[in-house]
Write an enzyme that holds these catalytic residues in place. Structure first.
Site, PDB file in Angstrom:
ATOM      1  N   ARG A  17      32.321  18.991  44.124  1.00 18.48           N
ATOM      2  CA  ARG A  17      33.444  19.929  43.961  1.00 18.48           C
ATOM      3  C   ARG A  17      34.014  20.367  45.316  1.00 18.48           C
ATOM      4  NH1 ARG A  17      31.356  24.685  40.522  1.00 18.48           N
ATOM      5  NH2 ARG A  17      29.394  24.210  41.587  1.00 18.48           N
ATOM      6  N   LYS A  20      37.664  21.912  45.191  1.00 18.49           N
ATOM      7  CA  LYS A  20      37.692  23.306  44.703  1.00 18.49           C
ATOM      8  C   LYS A  20      37.293  24.275  45.812  1.00 18.49           C
ATOM      9  CE  LYS A  20      35.194  26.403  41.549  1.00 18.49           C
ATOM     10  NZ  LYS A  20      36.317  26.991  40.791  1.00 18.49           N
ATOM     11  N   GLY A 423      39.465  38.848  26.810  1.00 11.03           N
ATOM     12  CA  GLY A 423      38.016  38.773  26.641  1.00 11.03           C
ATOM     13  C   GLY A 423      37.216  38.835  27.919  1.00 11.03           C
ATOM     14  N   GLU A 475      32.124  39.391  29.069  1.00 15.70           N
ATOM     15  CA  GLU A 475      31.625  38.011  29.087  1.00 15.70           C
ATOM     16  C   GLU A 475      30.952  37.634  30.406  1.00 15.70           C
ATOM     17  OE1 GLU A 475      34.577  35.245  27.666  1.00 15.70           O
ATOM     18  OE2 GLU A 475      35.257  36.605  26.094  1.00 15.70           O
ATOM     19  N   HIS A 685      47.123  33.458  35.862  1.00 15.90           N
ATOM     20  CA  HIS A 685      46.801  32.416  36.827  1.00 15.90           C
ATOM     21  C   HIS A 685      47.419  32.681  38.195  1.00 15.90           C
ATOM     22  CE1 HIS A 685      46.090  30.183  32.998  1.00 15.90           C
ATOM     23  NE2 HIS A 685      45.018  29.860  33.669  1.00 15.90           N
TER      24      HIS A 685
END
Length: 750
Positions: A17, A20, A423, A475, A685
């Site tokens: 990754r 990223k 959420g 979450e 985003h």
């Protein structure tokens, strides 16, 4: 017959990754642009060498991206909307991707029927000057490493236009793009390129026939460059376009033989002897090894029905949809690992099939694959109880005990324009580190849960202080909305390094469904109870829907997708019942991937929508009338399936709306949707904090389109990727906007 091995694209995120990590370091100001670009170059060149070492003879190059390949081509062709023209270079590129200083980013939506998101180009009447320098430099680097094996990948003009928002008519846009494509192809020809892959997935869409004139105009014009063009299609068959597509002036055509009925089309209409066929025989979107006896029989049938002089054996599409290498998955049972095929294994399969079909291969590799499948079939779990439960389902299992209109009054009373979030809350480095330490065994289960409970308590306190009406627990225990549930269901397996790109720097590890799905214990009840004990306000129970879990997983191929969806739905049905028993008054079952699973041909929609909607209803119909069922969908078009969305029978649907400039809302309202709607009021985003006035403007559009009693107030999507410094002021402004709107509505004479 000449047979070669080929690829159409490769994973572009780095085995570890790297892209990223570099992107996020660049965005946070920790590294310079040069360092980011160097990382991307290193990943790209490593990918080329892997394909070269595997023996691939035609390697697709130029598909690596900083964020999104569709954005790349819009950027290169000068398709820059006016608000972004004040910026330049990477600042402009990332402003289009993520938004900047009050300017919203380009709309984002799903790439055909995949879980990859692309940025929707906006094509105005004016096109700025094109600049292909970065692409040409990539081609030159590839030529030094790969020589003639390097085949540039270009997103074709017709697919680019088909996926864009157009201010002018299509004819005008085509006429402006053609000279730019001719210039690009000419420059590639001058570099000594022998062939170009023109990726044309729009040809498999249901409306492709209506674009016939434009496709013919484009390819008749590009023929003048005299550079061989390889027309590449994937994700489905050509359908009714097949007879005229095979007559286009191109040197080769690639077809997907893992989806649709391209084999039947070849048998019916034949294939031109003067064109090479790209044979997409290795499934680029699933992770199972080939079964040699099955694939070779199909391959032989194709060869027997063709009279072409050359053939490319290749994956069905780019390999960006699968992880890098299955060999590294040491935590998986060997019987399962040995039948997995990630990108590197698929390269080996391509070469194996190419050698086999020309008789230049031993039986050893085939025998190994067949033996692996035999071992897996002995290992794969079969659960007779779930199969029996599935067989005994009745009509009543798929419908709530009272209709929407009759159950409303029994549900929790809330103010006008109730506020909530989707959420998730920010997954800070501290939260992620908790999970890492727990996974390593450095924290006991009790210590880990206690630490998570602290985060839940903080989020509940914050939401109460902000004045939200319906709360969430945040979450914090969940890495991913699908992975979290799959980890608690039998029949699912999980990789350590099986990352694939969803968009930009957002990567996911799709679960693998390999056996019958069973829930063995409650999955979310503990965290719900903790959160609800801390507040008098309602807390949502948070679940991911059966169709989304299915569509965002690598699925079995031995039973139908419907069967797998219903097994998952039954597991979720039990969870809904347990949440309700724990006194949950609101339960959200997210289905962002419902639209994504639609077949690309509209004539196949009804079958899919029938069982997909039924799967959601099977999961939620167990709820009592007083339990309010929510669902969430985002980054897709709703207008043409609005009746199916209403048939879900959710009390509230929350939607992404800000990036689509209220188009999603208009589609829902024009379709006569009668249930409640959470109008997504700002783009999660983007790091930009929306002002109260901007949110109010969005909400007023909702009031203009919906009865006020139907409107909820929420962000576009979950907030896990954002920082608290962005979330808190955004939520504060959102709640304030709802209060202002309540006052406006209450002050308006009726």
């Amino acid at each position: 017959m000449q047979i070669k091995s080929a690829t159409l694209g490769y994973p572009r995120i780095g085995k570890n990754r790297e892209v990223k990590k570099s992107l996020e370091a660049f965005w946070s100001g920790k590294i310079a642009a040069e360092s980011l670009l160097q990382t991307v170059t290193e990943v790209e060149e490593a990918n080329w060498k892997t394909q070269l070492d595997a023996g691939i003879e035609k390697i697709g190059i130029g598909d690596t991206t900083l964020y999104d390949h569709v954005l790349d081509w819009a950027f290169r062709f000068g398709l820059i909307p006016e608000p972004f023209q004040q910026f330049s270079g990477l600042e402009r590129y990332f402003a289009m991707a993520r938004g900047k200083e009050g300017i919203p980013a380009l709309e984002m939506t799903k790439w055909f029927d995949t879980n990859y998101h692309y940025l929707v180009p906006e094509i105005a009447s004016e096109i700025l000057s094109a600049d292909f320098s970065d692409f040409l430099q990539t081609v030159q680097r590839a030529q030094k490493i790969l020589g003639k094996r390097a085949i540039p990948i270009i997103l074709s003009p017709c697919t680019l236009l088909r996926l864009s928002k157009l201010e002018s008519n299509i004819d005008e846009a085509v006429s402006k793009l053609i000279p730019l494509y001719i210039n690009l192809l000419t420059e590639l020809k001058n570099l000594g390129v022998d062939e170009v892959q023109m990726h044309e997935p729009a040809l498999v869409l249901g409306d492709a026939n209506s674009w016939k004139k434009h496709f013919q105009t484009v390819y008749n014009s590009l023929e003048s460059v005299e550079l061989p063009l390889h027309l590449v299609t994937y994700f489905d068959d050509l359908g009714e376009t097949y007879p005229w597509v095979i007559e286009l002036p191109v040197s080769a055509i690639s077809l997907d033989f893992t989806r649709g009925r391209n084999l039947e089309l070849i048998k019916t209409y034949g294939f031109p002897e003067d064109k090479r066929l790209g044979l997409g025989i290795i499934d680029a979107r699933n992770i199972w090894q080939i079964r040699p006896e099955q694939v070779l029989s199909v391959l032989q049938e194709i060869v027997d029905n063709l009279h072409v002089k050359s053939l490319d054996i290749q994956p069905s599409a780019s390999l960006q949809f699968v992880p890098y290498d299955a060999k590294g998955e040491k935590q998986l049972p060997s019987a399962l690992r040995n039948v997995l095929s990630f990108a590197e294994q698929k390269l080996q399969e391509v070469v194996l099939l190419a050698r086999t079909i020309i008789g230049d291969n031993t039986k050893t590799e085939q025998e190994f694959l067949e033996s692996s499948w035999s071992q897996f079939e002995q290992f794969s779990p079969v659960n007779h109880s779930i199969q029996e439960r599935r067989k005994t389902l009745k009509i009543d299992d798929f419908q709530r005990s009272l209709s929407y209109g009759l159950r409303l009054d029994s549900q929790i009373p809330l103010p006008l324009f109730p506020t909530t979030t989707i959420g998730s809350f920010p997954q800070t480095s501290e939260v992620r580190q908790l999970r890492v330490r727990y996974k390593r065994g450095e924290l006991s289960q009790e210590a880990y849960q206690a630490a998570i409970d602290v985060e839940i308590a903080k989020s509940i306190k914050l939401q109460e202080e902000l004045g939200l009406d319906v709360l969430v627990h945040g979450e914090f225990e969940r890495t991913d909305m699908v992975e979290f549930f799959g980890q608690q269901l039998s029949g699912f397996a999980f990789t350590e390094n099986g990352w694939v790109q969803s968009y930009g720097s957002r990567y996911v590890r799709p679960p693998i469904i390999y056996g019958d799905v069973i829930r063995t214990a409650p999955m979310t009840v503990r965290e719900f109870k903790v959160a609800q004990s801390l507040t008098e306000k309602p807390v949502k129970g948070m679940l991911t829907g059966p169709v989304t879990i299915l569509n965002w997983s690598y699925t079995r191929t031995d039973i139908s997708r419907q069967e797998q969806a219903f097994q998952i739905a039954l597991a979720l049905r039990d969870e809904v019942a347990d949440l309700e028993a724990a006194r949950a008054k609101v339960i959200q079952v997210d289905e962002p991937a419902l639209r994504e699973g639609l077949p690309l041909k509209p004539q196949r929609w009804s079958e899919y929508l029938s069982w997909a909607v039924d799967a959601f209803r099977l999961a939620t119909a167990v709820a009592q009338p007083q339990t309010q069922i929510h669902t969430h969908m985002c980054y897709c078009e709703f207008g043409d399936i609005i009746k199916d969305i209403e048939r879900l029978d959710a009390d509230v649907i929350s939607i992404e709306n800000s990036r689509s400039n209220n188009q999603t809302l208009r589609e829902i309202t024009s379709g006569g949707y009668s249930h409640q709607v959470g109008n997504g009021v700002y783009d999660i985003h983007s790091p930009v904090v929306p002002t109260t006035e901007q949110i109010l403007e969005q909400l007023r559009t909702g009031v203009a389109n919906l009865p006020v009693k139907q409107i909820w107030v929420n962000p576009d999507c979950g907030l896990k990727t954002r920082r608290w410094e962005e979330v808190i002021p955004s939520m504060k402004n959102m709640v304030e906007a709802a209060k202002v709107l309540r006052e406006e509505v209450n002050a308006t004479p009726r």
